[in-house]
Scaffold this active site. Structure first.
Site, PDB file in Angstrom:
ATOM      1  CD  GLU A   1      -1.583 -23.355 -25.493  1.00  0.00           C
ATOM      2  OE1 GLU A   1      -2.196 -24.413 -25.290  1.00  0.00           O
ATOM      3  OE2 GLU A   1      -0.492 -23.091 -24.940  1.00  0.00           O
ATOM      4  CB  VAL A   2      -5.391 -17.488 -28.418  1.00  0.00           C
ATOM      5  CG1 VAL A   2      -6.435 -16.567 -27.797  1.00  0.00           C
ATOM      6  CG2 VAL A   2      -4.459 -16.694 -29.330  1.00  0.00           C
TER       7      VAL A   2
END
Length: 282
Positions: free
Chosen positions: A72-73
């Site tokens: 998850e960026v």
């Protein structure tokens, strides 16, 4: 000094994270990217004292990292789009699926997992057997139940994440009383301490006829004690599932999620949402 990207994964303590940013900025060139692996602390807070906040980004891995397929960026209002693109490309080079989300406490995955875990905690406080709560989640389609997840992640870690969530979301989430604190003060931290909701022997779960053995002493820390209810698995499972779905929809409405597809991918690949359901938005 010549690294293009530095990924840190120190303890979930904001002052420590901020100190890491400052130290790494002193040792790397000005275009280096600082990618922080955190499950709940806002990236904006971590970057608050950075000389180059536009170079700070969240890169949230899931445990165990070698098995979980998602990264998850997390981007802040100041994150440079080139930094985002570089971080996404790096994660994909690692063979991961990637979702990009906007910054908030808990981001997307931890934030939607919180009410699921909270609902499990309420179910335990009400007097449902903890193994029945896990069984209800598995019947719905989760790979493991929330009580097992607490033991695996660490009860103390879960406590810290819930504190972050409570500070940010008490306006719309109900939080349980501090019964869970008794587990931590008793040194009952989960599998890593060989003391949790379940019985552990040499770091491994004790099983009888294929079922994990509950440590009955945990009920002494809960309001109903050992007076346990006959569980309604269907009702518990629906409560767990819908608590998560509600928060996912809220994340989409607030613009934390850029699109519903990211919400489905993140839930299935990151937190074990039942894959045959397609995700909370499906």
């Amino acid at each position: 000094a010549n690294c293009e990207v530095v990924i840190e994964a120190v303890l979930e303590k904001l002052p420590l994270k901020q100190a890491m940013v400052a130290e790494i900025e002193q040792r790397t060139h000005k275009d280096a990217i600082f990618a922080t692996n955190t499950s709940a602390i806002p990236i904006t807070d971590i970057a608050a004292k950075a000389a180059h906040p536009e170079r700070v980004i969240g890169m949230h891995f899931f445990s165990p990292v070698e098995k979980m397929p998602l990264v998850e960026v997390i981007v802040t209002a100041k994150t440079d789009p080139v930094v985002t693109a570089t971080t996404v490309a790096l994660a994909r080079t690692m063979g991961k699926h990637v979702i990009v989300v906007r910054d908030c406490p808990g981001f997307y995955t931890t934030r939607v997992l919180a009410p699921y875990m909270i609902e499990a905690t309420f179910a335990a406080i009400e007097g449902n057997p903890v193994d029945a709560i896990d069984e209800a989640a598995i019947r719905v389609g989760f790979p493991v139940g929330p009580i097992t997840l607490m033991d695996e992640v660490g009860i103390d870690v879960g406590q810290k994440v819930l504190e972050t969530m409570k500070h940010a979301y008490s306006g719309h989430m109900d939080f349980p009383p501090n019964d869970i604190d008794r587990f931590v003060t008793d040194g009952r931290l989960g599998r890593k301490a060989s003391r949790g909701f379940y019985v552990y022997e040499k770091g491994r779960s004790k099983t009888v006829k294929g079922k994990k053995v509950v440590d009955d002493a945990i009920y002494d820390h809960l309001p109903k004690g050992r007076s346990l209810l006959a569980p309604n698995h269907d009702e518990i499972g629906e409560r767990l599932l819908l608590a998560l779905v509600n928060e996912a929809v809220r994340c989409h409405g607030e613009g934390i999620l850029l699109d519903a597809e990211s919400g489905d991918l993140g839930a299935v690949m990151g937190i074990g949402f039942p894959p045959f359901q397609g995700g909370p938005f499906r």
